[in-house]
Design a protein around this motif. Structure first.
Motif, short mmCIF file in Angstrom:
data_model
loop_
_atom_site.label_atom_id
_atom_site.label_comp_id
_atom_site.label_asym_id
_atom_site.label_seq_id
_atom_site.Cartn_x
_atom_site.Cartn_y
_atom_site.Cartn_z
N ASP A 137 38.51 17.57 38.89
CA ASP A 137 38.99 18.34 37.74
C ASP A 137 37.87 18.62 36.74
OD1 ASP A 137 40.97 19.75 36.40
OD2 ASP A 137 41.59 18.02 35.20
N TYR A 138 36.66 18.82 37.27
CA TYR A 138 35.49 19.23 36.48
C TYR A 138 35.20 18.26 35.33
CZ TYR A 138 36.92 23.47 38.90
OH TYR A 138 37.33 24.37 39.86
N GLN A 139 35.50 16.99 35.54
CA GLN A 139 35.37 16.02 34.45
C GLN A 139 33.94 15.83 33.98
OE1 GLN A 139 35.62 11.63 35.88
NE2 GLN A 139 37.03 12.74 37.22
N LEU A 140 32.97 16.13 34.83
CA LEU A 140 31.56 16.01 34.43
C LEU A 140 30.96 17.36 34.04
CD1 LEU A 140 30.30 13.61 37.26
CD2 LEU A 140 31.14 13.00 34.97
N GLY A 141 31.75 18.42 34.14
CA GLY A 141 31.27 19.78 33.93
C GLY A 141 31.32 20.55 35.23
N ARG A 142 31.06 21.84 35.16
CA ARG A 142 31.14 22.70 36.34
C ARG A 142 29.78 22.85 37.02
NH1 ARG A 142 35.62 25.88 37.29
NH2 ARG A 142 37.32 25.56 35.81
N LEU A 143 29.78 22.67 38.33
CA LEU A 143 28.59 22.97 39.10
C LEU A 143 28.39 24.48 39.13
CD1 LEU A 143 29.11 20.52 42.09
CD2 LEU A 143 27.28 20.38 40.38
N PRO A 144 27.15 24.96 39.08
CA PRO A 144 26.92 26.41 39.04
C PRO A 144 27.09 27.06 40.42
CG PRO A 144 24.83 25.23 38.96
CD PRO A 144 25.90 24.19 38.90
N TYR A 145 27.80 28.18 40.42
CA TYR A 145 27.96 29.00 41.62
C TYR A 145 27.68 30.45 41.26
CZ TYR A 145 30.46 25.32 44.25
OH TYR A 145 30.80 24.17 44.92
N ARG A 146 27.27 31.19 42.27
CA ARG A 146 27.26 32.65 42.16
C ARG A 146 28.50 33.18 42.87
NH1 ARG A 146 24.21 34.92 38.48
NH2 ARG A 146 23.66 36.75 39.76
N THR A 147 29.05 34.25 42.32
CA THR A 147 30.17 34.93 42.95
C THR A 147 29.78 36.37 43.22
OG1 THR A 147 32.57 35.25 42.84
CG2 THR A 147 31.30 35.77 40.84
N LEU A 148 30.62 37.09 43.94
CA LEU A 148 30.33 38.47 44.32
C LEU A 148 31.46 39.38 43.92
CD1 LEU A 148 28.97 37.84 47.93
CD2 LEU A 148 27.61 38.30 45.87
N ASP A 149 31.12 40.57 43.43
CA ASP A 149 32.07 41.65 43.20
C ASP A 149 31.80 42.72 44.24
OD1 ASP A 149 33.23 40.46 40.91
OD2 ASP A 149 31.62 41.23 39.65
N PHE A 150 32.86 43.17 44.89
CA PHE A 150 32.74 44.20 45.92
C PHE A 150 33.41 45.48 45.44
CE2 PHE A 150 32.73 40.14 48.16
CZ PHE A 150 31.59 40.25 48.94
N VAL A 151 32.67 46.56 45.46
CA VAL A 151 33.23 47.87 45.11
C VAL A 151 33.41 48.64 46.40
CG1 VAL A 151 32.87 50.01 43.85
CG2 VAL A 151 32.15 47.84 42.83
N LYS A 152 34.68 48.88 46.74
CA LYS A 152 35.02 49.53 48.01
C LYS A 152 35.08 51.04 47.84
CE LYS A 152 38.87 49.85 51.31
NZ LYS A 152 40.27 49.43 51.57
N GLU A 153 34.51 51.75 48.80
CA GLU A 153 34.57 53.21 48.82
C GLU A 153 34.91 53.66 50.23
OE1 GLU A 153 30.94 54.93 47.46
OE2 GLU A 153 30.91 53.82 45.56
N THR A 154 35.73 54.71 50.34
CA THR A 154 36.07 55.31 51.62
C THR A 154 35.49 56.72 51.68
OG1 THR A 154 38.12 54.03 51.74
CG2 THR A 154 37.95 55.96 53.18
N HIS A 155 34.81 57.04 52.78
CA HIS A 155 34.15 58.33 52.94
C HIS A 155 34.47 58.89 54.32
CE1 HIS A 155 31.60 57.80 49.33
NE2 HIS A 155 31.60 56.52 49.68
N ASP A 156 34.15 60.15 54.50
CA ASP A 156 34.22 60.78 55.82
C ASP A 156 32.92 60.55 56.58
OD1 ASP A 156 36.80 61.85 55.47
OD2 ASP A 156 35.97 63.59 54.37
N GLY A 157 33.04 60.45 57.91
CA GLY A 157 31.84 60.39 58.74
C GLY A 157 31.09 59.08 58.64
N ASP A 158 29.77 59.18 58.53
CA ASP A 158 28.87 58.03 58.52
C ASP A 158 28.14 58.01 57.19
OD1 ASP A 158 27.04 56.05 59.06
OD2 ASP A 158 26.54 56.77 61.06
N TYR A 159 28.29 56.94 56.42
CA TYR A 159 27.75 56.91 55.07
C TYR A 159 26.25 56.61 55.04
CZ TYR A 159 27.22 55.71 50.12
OH TYR A 159 26.82 55.66 48.80
#
Length: 381
Positions: free
Chosen positions: A240-262
């Motif tokens: 329950d993070y009693q000593l503090g939070r260990l550092p992590y990196r997270t990711l944001d994904f931006v999804k796009e849909t296109h025709d053909g080959d991007y």
């Protein structure tokens, strides 16, 4: 005597351990806080395009362990796939990892392998005998010019920290080649599951002794209900993070849909600072045996994880890891629990290593049980 065992997390670590112990006759309850199994390896077909999407970033299976390759290929069909990453920097497109083509193209030369080796050696910083961090490792390994072009700014975007504060081991994992081999991995066994990773985990969890509870997070208060717990969630979250939070990196994904080959390739890294994203992945290229008229891409942005984010990469700095050491000491005071996987051990692990460690952990648990020995809190250093 069959035991009642809890497993926190339905990714590869939890699923492999659940399957092994269920086959040994034990009753397993798997707690998964998300709405799906397979953790960050979760894959599913896009409703609009029917392309198999890796929803939490690209996962390419690769290993140098024949027994792990045999293990995963028994779970489902694997298709041949070689990850050939491209890199954009300074307005040009190059091959990664750095190979003879990259070197010749970048320096506008036509060198042989031996000539390139001598040339890169001349670029290396001779004043660095034992690299103490990522930056020094790069300067010693490939020299300042290649480091600046391919690694410095990408690393800052990926980790949000100066490269001189990160461990040298991050770069040591990447090969440097003096031939034209553009295979991103050195491992002899490489491929992609034809039906995605989720199907592999489903097969592991499909056992009458296994009960999977989705949308259910395991916590320390539940531990007394079970003979043993295997915890693959974040190490600090268990306490329950009693000593503090260990550092992590997270990711944001931006999804796009296109025709053909991007972009004409599965993965292209953006190595300089002209774009905020680190890479673009085009997911139909992960299944070249399929045909799709449309395409789906994900632009990937890295940032520091908050308490509401999915943690991806544990941040191990080259200097102070005292908070992690305190959590490890706290964990070692526990009984009847074993911390496993990337989050439970606070280590970046490839899929094959995760599976191998889970198999070894299962075997050790059954051995300890048979011999009346105490199962360790950590099975890997």
């Amino acid at each position: 005597m069959p035991l009642n065992i809890a497993i926190a997390g339905a990714g590869f670590s939890g699923a492999v351990i659940a399957n092994e112990l269920a086959q040994a006759g034990h009753t397993i309850t798997v707690y998964e806080p998300r709405t799906h199994i397979a953790g960050n390896c979760y894959s599913a077909r896009d409703e609009a395009t029917q392309i198999m999407l890796h929803h939490f970033g690209p996962h390419i299976f690769h290993t140098d362990k024949a027994h792990i390759w045999d293990y995963v290929t028994q779970l489902g069909e694997f298709k041949p796939f070689v990850n050939r990453v491209k890199a954009v920097t300074q307005g040009q497109v190059y091959s990664l990892p750095i190979n003879l083509h990259t070197i010749n193209q970048f320096f506008n030369k036509q060198m042989s392998p031996d000539e390139a080796k001598a040339f890169i050696a001349s670029q290396a910083d001779k004043g660095i005998s034992e690299p103490q961090n990522f930056e020094q490792q790069a300067q010693k390994m490939i020299g300042e010019s290649l480091y600046q072009a391919f690694f410095k700014h990408y690393t800052i975007k990926q980790w949000g920290r100066s490269p001189d504060s990160l461990p040298a081991s991050i770069l040591k994992r990447l090969p440097l080649r003096f031939n034209y081999d553009d295979n991103y991995f050195n491992h002899p066994y490489q491929g992609m599951p034809a039906d995605g990773y989720t199907a592999l985990v489903e097969k592991l969890l499909d056992h009458p002794n296994i009960n999977v509870q989705l949308n259910s997070a395991f916590n320390a208060a539940m531990k007394s209900q079970y003979a043993h717990v295997f915890f693959s969630g974040p190490l600090d979250a268990y306490f329950d993070y009693q000593l503090g939070r260990l550092p992590y990196r997270t990711l944001d994904f931006v999804k796009e849909t296109h025709d053909g080959d991007y972009q004409g390739n599965a993965v292209i890294n953006y190595c300089d600072s002209s774009q905020a994203y680190t890479r673009i992945s085009e997911h139909k290229h992960f299944a070249p045996w399929e045909e799709h008229n449309k395409t789906v891409i994900f632009k990937e942005y890295s940032r520091e994880a908050t308490e509401d984010d999915t943690p991806y990469y544990p941040v191990r700095l080259s200097g102070d890891n005292s908070l992690l050491e305190r959590y490890i000491d706290l964990a070692k005071q526990e009984k009847d629990i074993t911390f496993v996987g990337r989050l439970g051990t606070y280590c970046y692990l490839d899929m094959d290593v995760t599976i191998d460690q889970a198999l070894n952990t299962s075997k050790l648990f059954l051995t300890c049980l048979a011999n009346g020995q105490t199962m360790p809190v950590f099975t890997e250093q």
